[in-house]
Design an enzyme around this catalytic site. Structure first.
Site, mmCIF file in Angstrom:
data_model
loop_
_atom_site.group_PDB
_atom_site.id
_atom_site.type_symbol
_atom_site.label_atom_id
_atom_site.label_comp_id
_atom_site.label_asym_id
_atom_site.label_seq_id
_atom_site.Cartn_x
_atom_site.Cartn_y
_atom_site.Cartn_z
ATOM 1 N N CYS A 105 0.836 -1.206 0.000
ATOM 2 C CA CYS A 105 0.000 0.000 0.000
ATOM 3 C C CYS A 105 0.872 1.257 0.000
ATOM 4 O O CYS A 105 1.585 1.521 -0.943
ATOM 5 C CB CYS A 105 -0.981 -0.034 1.168
ATOM 6 S SG CYS A 105 -2.366 1.122 0.999
ATOM 7 N N HIS A 157 -3.724 -5.334 1.091
ATOM 8 C CA HIS A 157 -3.553 -5.709 2.497
ATOM 9 C C HIS A 157 -4.048 -7.139 2.686
ATOM 10 O O HIS A 157 -4.945 -7.599 1.983
ATOM 11 C CB HIS A 157 -4.367 -4.789 3.400
ATOM 12 C CG HIS A 157 -3.869 -3.385 3.458
ATOM 13 N ND1 HIS A 157 -2.696 -3.040 4.088
ATOM 14 C CD2 HIS A 157 -4.392 -2.235 2.953
ATOM 15 C CE1 HIS A 157 -2.521 -1.725 3.977
ATOM 16 N NE2 HIS A 157 -3.522 -1.223 3.290
#
Length: 520
Positions: free
Chosen positions: A335, A447
């Site tokens: 991310c 994630h």
């Protein structure tokens, strides 16, 4: 309602345990926390953002997570302000004083509506408080502790953590700082994280029962090795120089060393729980140049303040360490970490940082921050046929995306994966992440990437092969371990607490594990 004498006393896991127990007893149960402050978040099936603790509690209850379980999520921004997430979407960015003194009352009707919606669909709601209900400076506008208990007409259980010391003083002080009608809502107390001989604790318990005029519902032992999500970074074992350093070794059987850079605004640190639990891995959360030495893999994790964390890395000299390391070693970014590894981060709307910040230049990507956050559960397949220079069989990936910013590929960029959002029927698939031609540096927005057993084991196998280490002989099944941990937690709570009394507070009957099948 589960209340605590402070943060990190075990409220979240106790709430999860109670959700599991009520579900095992055959009742419809759901968790609820009106307001959560955490950089550890999850995505609901509808693509909305909630606190990760409530997602775990829903998992314990055997139901899908809902945005109504956590209608307000505060994500600290590092400058005495927070991003306010209301029912899963960005509502604004406010300072603490603006939020508590001016805006919180606007949100109370939303909180009440979410609670009533859940309550109408379930036999029992297990509410979780935040921090301590006795924060008298914030109490007037507190919508997560005693005020919410009054809205729900909830019986309250007060939890104290004996592991940190001063448990009796914290229990007594918490109750005495409450108003008389609030004190009446607390039906009993619990001592958590106890180690040792409980008979030595009993005189103090009897004295506390007399002082509070409330019963002790039980003493929960310290449970180590639970593979369950921590609520916040208080539970993060950051290497501050007190961990044993990695020593140079030529032993092919040694553990694979993974260093995760513990950024100041580190978010979703549970991304690494599954990796850390692998018997073939030694994982450290690191904040200095020295701690990164002898690492086999360095990962830059998610960040709530990506550009600021990149500037922190430069101030600490970690950028040079990573750039030098990337010439021969293995690097990953998740991310915000992937954005840091790119060429540039541009924030024209000042969502996190003013202006343009040059990235580390390890991946040919350019990120522009946007006002709308992308939140979705996604799955798909790995694009390259190799990782870290090692051939891979076709791999399915799964996880969730929570990010500001749209990443654009520059010339020569190769995507890491092709994904599809579960909640978007019109989504024909989208490219994710980036990987270098040699396969030694990669990044992904996904994630939970390492929660997937197949990918995690392939990742570890490839990394060990890259360094000429012996193949893995023992691996974990992460989802099975989580289920075992939830059941172990619930079984311990059953054995340690006065469960008939707790069920009676909810006007429900507790049959216990021995009579459960007959009752159902």
């Amino acid at each position: 309602m589960v209340l605590g004498t402070s943060s990190h006393v075990g409220k979240s896991l106790l709430t999860a345990a109670l959700c599991r127990i009520f579900a095992q007893e055959g009742y419809r149960v759901a968790p609820f926390k009106s307001q959560n402050m955490s950089l550890n978040s999850a995505v609901t099936p509808e693509g909305l953002e909630i606190g990760r603790a409530q997602a775990l509690q829903a998992e314990a209850a055997g139901i899908l997570p809902s945005v109504h379980m956590n209608p307000i999520l505060l994500k600290p921004s590092g400058d005495m302000s927070s991003q306010i997430i209301v029912r899963g979407k960005i509502w604004g960015k406010l300072t603490a004083s603006d939020y508590h003194l001016r805006r919180v009352e606007e949100l109370m009707p939303i909180v009440r509506e979410s609670y009533e919606m859940l309550a109408s669909q379930n036999d029992v709601i297990i509410l979780e408080g935040a921090g301590s209900p006795a924060e008298i400076n914030l109490k007037q506008h507190d919508i997560v502790n005693m005020r919410m208990a009054e809205v729900a007409d909830a019986a309250c259980l007060l939890v104290g953590d004996i592991d940190r010391g001063g448990v009796f003083a914290s229990l007594l002080g918490t109750v005495e700082l409450l108003d008389p009608q609030e004190q009446d809502r607390i039906r009993g107390f619990l001592i958590n994280k106890f180690r040792g001989d409980v008979t030595l604790l009993e005189p103090g318990i009897r004295m506390m029962e007399d002082r509070l005029d409330k019963p002790c519902l039980g003493v929960l032992p310290y449970l180590s090795g639970l593979m369950l999500d921590e609520e916040d970074s208080l539970g993060l074992p950051v290497d501050k120089g007190d961990m044993a350093p990695w020593l140079r070794s030529t032993d092919p059987e040694r553990l694979l060393r993974i260093a995760v850079i513990a950024l100041p605004s580190f978010s979703n640190f549970t991304d690494f729980d599954a990796l850390s639990a692998e018997p073939s891995v030694s994982l450290h959360f690191c904040r200095s140049r020295e701690q990164l030495s002898e690492a086999d893999v360095i990962i830059v994790p998610g960040s709530k303040q990506t550009a600021d964390d990149l500037l922190w890395m430069r101030a600490e000299g970690l950028d040079d360490v990573l750039l030098n390391y990337a010439r021969t070693g293995l690097v990953g970014g998740i991310c915000g970490g992937m954005q840091i590894l790119g060429e540039e981060i541009h924030d024209p709307h000042e969502m996190e940082h003013v202006g343009v910040v040059a990235g580390l230049g390890l991946l040919p990507i350019h990120t522009t921050m946007a006002p709308q956050k992308i939140t979705r559960i996604s799955n798909g397949s790995l694009s390259p046929s190799s990782l870290f220079g090692q051939a891979l069989l076709p791999l399915r990936l799964s996880g969730y995306e929570i990010h500001l910013g749209e990443t654009r590929y520059l010339d020569g960029a190769q995507p890491f994966a092709r994904l599809k959002a579960e909640s978007a029927m019109e989504d024909q698939g989208h490219l994710d992440g980036c990987i270098t031609p040699a396969g030694r540096v990669f990044g992904s927005y996904l994630h939970g990437l390492f929660d997937d057993d197949a990918f995690r084991h392939a990742f570890l196998t490839a990394a060990r092969a890259f360094y000429g280490l012996a193949p893995i002989t023992l691996v974990n099944n992460w989802q099975q371990k989580r289920e075992e941990s939830l059941n172990r937690l619930a079984d311990t709570v059953r054995q340690s607490l006065d469960m008939p009394a707790i069920f009676a507070w909810a006007n429900l009957t507790y049959e216990g594990p021995g009579n459960k099948e007959e009752r159902l």
